[in-house]
Design an enzyme around this catalytic site. Structure first.
Site, PDB file in Angstrom:
ATOM      1  N   HIS A 205     -11.088  -1.872   1.788  1.00 17.28           N
ATOM      2  CA  HIS A 205      -9.921  -1.126   2.269  1.00 17.28           C
ATOM      3  C   HIS A 205     -10.149   0.368   2.434  1.00 17.28           C
ATOM      4  CE1 HIS A 205      -9.648  -0.070  -1.970  1.00 17.28           C
ATOM      5  NE2 HIS A 205      -8.837   0.909  -1.618  1.00 17.28           N
TER       6      HIS A 205
HETATM    7  C1  UD1 Z   1      -4.364   3.974  -1.885  1.00 17.10           C
HETATM    8  C2  UD1 Z   1      -5.219   5.016  -2.604  1.00 17.10           C
HETATM    9  C3  UD1 Z   1      -6.605   4.457  -2.867  1.00 17.10           C
HETATM   10  C4  UD1 Z   1      -6.533   3.111  -3.581  1.00 17.10           C
HETATM   11  C5  UD1 Z   1      -5.655   2.181  -2.776  1.00 17.10           C
HETATM   12  C6  UD1 Z   1      -5.496   0.828  -3.413  1.00 17.10           C
HETATM   13  C7  UD1 Z   1      -4.712   7.350  -2.000  1.00 17.10           C
HETATM   14  C8  UD1 Z   1      -5.196   8.522  -1.255  1.00 17.10           C
HETATM   15  N1  UD1 Z   1      -5.373   6.211  -1.803  1.00 17.10           N
HETATM   16  O1  UD1 Z   1      -4.975   3.731  -0.622  1.00 17.10           O
HETATM   17  O2  UD1 Z   1      -7.308   5.360  -3.689  1.00 17.10           O
HETATM   18  O3  UD1 Z   1      -7.824   2.584  -3.705  1.00 17.10           O
HETATM   19  O4  UD1 Z   1      -4.355   2.788  -2.657  1.00 17.10           O
HETATM   20  O5  UD1 Z   1      -4.710   0.005  -2.626  1.00 17.10           O
HETATM   21  O6  UD1 Z   1      -3.772   7.473  -2.736  1.00 17.10           O
HETATM   22  N2  UD1 Z   1       0.755  -0.402   2.956  1.00 17.10           N
HETATM   23  C9  UD1 Z   1       1.579  -1.503   3.007  1.00 17.10           C
HETATM   24  N3  UD1 Z   1       2.245  -1.845   1.866  1.00 17.10           N
HETATM   25  C10 UD1 Z   1       2.123  -1.179   0.706  1.00 17.10           C
HETATM   26  C11 UD1 Z   1       1.297  -0.060   0.667  1.00 17.10           C
HETATM   27  C12 UD1 Z   1       0.603   0.322   1.795  1.00 17.10           C
HETATM   28  O7  UD1 Z   1       1.717  -2.135   4.048  1.00 17.10           O
HETATM   29  O8  UD1 Z   1       2.759  -1.567  -0.292  1.00 17.10           O
HETATM   30  C13 UD1 Z   1       0.008  -0.027   4.177  1.00 17.10           C
HETATM   31  C14 UD1 Z   1       0.694   1.016   5.002  1.00 17.10           C
HETATM   32  O9  UD1 Z   1       0.428   0.762   6.352  1.00 17.10           O
HETATM   33  C15 UD1 Z   1      -0.004   2.291   4.588  1.00 17.10           C
HETATM   34  C16 UD1 Z   1      -1.413   1.807   4.323  1.00 17.10           C
HETATM   35  O10 UD1 Z   1      -1.253   0.511   3.787  1.00 17.10           O
HETATM   36  O11 UD1 Z   1       0.072   3.286   5.567  1.00 17.10           O
HETATM   37  C17 UD1 Z   1      -2.178   2.670   3.374  1.00 17.10           C
HETATM   38  O12 UD1 Z   1      -1.451   2.875   2.158  1.00 17.10           O
HETATM   39  P1  UD1 Z   1      -1.684   4.220   1.294  1.00 17.10           P
HETATM   40  O13 UD1 Z   1      -0.907   4.138   0.033  1.00 17.10           O
HETATM   41  O14 UD1 Z   1      -1.496   5.407   2.151  1.00 17.10           O
HETATM   42  O15 UD1 Z   1      -3.241   4.164   0.984  1.00 17.10           O
HETATM   43  P2  UD1 Z   1      -4.188   2.982   0.527  1.00 17.10           P
HETATM   44  O16 UD1 Z   1      -5.154   2.719   1.616  1.00 17.10           O
HETATM   45  O17 UD1 Z   1      -3.424   1.819  -0.021  1.00 17.10           O
END
Ligand code: UD1
Length: 360
Positions: A205
């Protein structure tokens, strides 16, 4: 003593769970749990609360997904209000996600002591958002709890006083030890028709791996080659799923068994039963090290070097030859031997809470 514990994203939940249950043993500690809402899907958040028996958050900031600036700023605006109202003595943050730095920064500017769990880890890769979050959080933390001794060197090099640093071990391993027996009851292997030690588990991811079409395509190509030798099961992160759709790579992922993200117990069961793990996660490098399961980390670096020097991890990057040669070694039974690092013994949260009580 009043402590606000903060969680936001999936990797935070398993770290906070053992700390909260340890705090509950002391009547002099009033602990509150704030969920920023950085992760919000049922299977990215709620299922962890159920599996790990974490009490429901006292406060949910419901910030959701957005760009780094908006997400971090939204958390700061909402969490500052909580600090004004609750007036805690300490704010405790874990790991390196955007929620970690946002809440630490709020607290510090209000004169509230900041506790950072899993301090001092460094990948030395400033393109990783987590590296920025780690460095900044450590600079303003008052109590820094480290999981491996290398972290002390990193922190000293950044001018942090050794008086603030406490080597306590790894809370991720506390929760793993507490749940090992329970996870063996999961029927996920049966549900997915997988046989013990006859499959590989994949997680992927990191923006550096999945946000570019070329890179993701190259990785999927290598994974397809591996899947000719051993089935691969892939609980797919929403970010990766979005990217696979966006880049039109659904065909390329067909050889891999993709499933929705799993809760903690089912996921741990899959790790325990796997022949090896392919990942770009941070925490999984540690969990596989404790379990002595071979782990191939598809990144150019790690902030957790002990998992490679002592544990069962190898940093393979995304180079197909390196990945495939390590897979061959694992499948032929020629993979390296490993050990469990010092203080990864299930007692880290006990040490942490004692240190906080002494500090007060
Ligand atoms: C975040 C953390 C990363 C961790 C990861 C675990 C930061 C900078 N990054 O990255 O260190 O390894 O979490 O998962 O804080 N989304 C959903 N549902 C959710 C959450 C996210 O659909 O419940 C999707 C959304 O499109 C979102 C994308 O995932 O824009 C990324 O989510 P985000 O929390 O920004 O970062 P992660 O890639 O999950």
């Amino acid at each position: 003593m009043k402590i606000i514990n903060v969680v936001g994203a999936r990797p935070n939940f398993m770290k906070i769970a053992p700390i909260i249950s340890e705090m509950k043993k002391y009547k002099e500690i009033e602990s509150l749990l704030v969920h920023t809402g950085q992760h919000y899907d049922e299977n990215m958040s709620r299922s962890f609360f159920d599996d790990l028996e974490i009490p429901r958050p006292d406060i949910n900031l419901n910030v959701g997904s957005a760009s780094h600036a908006i997400q971090t700023a939204d958390i700061m605006i909402e969490f500052e209000k909580v600090c004004f109202k609750e007036k805690p003595d300490y704010v405790l943050v874990v790991g390196d996600v955007n929620s970690t730095i946002a809440c630490a920064l709020d607290a510090k500017k209000l004169g509230i002591k900041v506790i950072h769990i899993e301090a001092g880890l460094r990948s030395f890769d400033m393109k990783m958002p987590e590296e920025i979050n780690r460095i900044l959080t450590d600079q303003i933390a008052d109590l820094l709890f480290i999981t491996e001794e290398d972290a002390k060197v990193n922190l000293s090099n950044e001018g942090i006083s050794p008086k603030k640093i406490h080597f306590v071990g790894n809370v991720m391993i506390d929760i793993l030890i507490q749940n090992l027996r329970k996870c063996k009851k999961s029927n996920i292997l049966k549900a997915l028709a997988l046989k013990e030690k006859e499959y590989s588990l994949l997680t992927l991811h990191r923006p550096s791996n999945v946000d570019s079409k070329e890179k993701l395509q190259k990785i999927l190509q290598t994974l397809n080659e591996i899947s000719e030798k051993i089935p691969i099961v892939f609980p797919i992160h929403p970010r990766t799923e979005n990217m696979v759709q966006k880049f039109g790579l659904s065909e390329k992922i067909k050889c891999i068994k993709t499933i929705p993200p799993l809760g903690y117990l089912d996921f741990m069961r899959l790790i325990v039963g796997s022949k090896f793990v392919l990942t770009d996660s941070g925490g999984i490098q540690e969990e596989t090290t404790y379990l002595k399961i071979p782990c191939l980390t598809m990144r150019e670096n790690t902030e957790r070097p002990i998992t490679e020097f002592v544990g069962s991890n190898v940093i393979v990057g995304t180079d197909a030859d390196k990945i495939l040669s390590n897979v061959r070694m694992i499948l032929s039974g020629n993979f390296k031997n490993s050990k469990i690092p010092k203080f990864w013994d299930g007692k880290a949260s006990e040490r942490i809470v004692k240190t906080i009580l002494d500090d007060f």
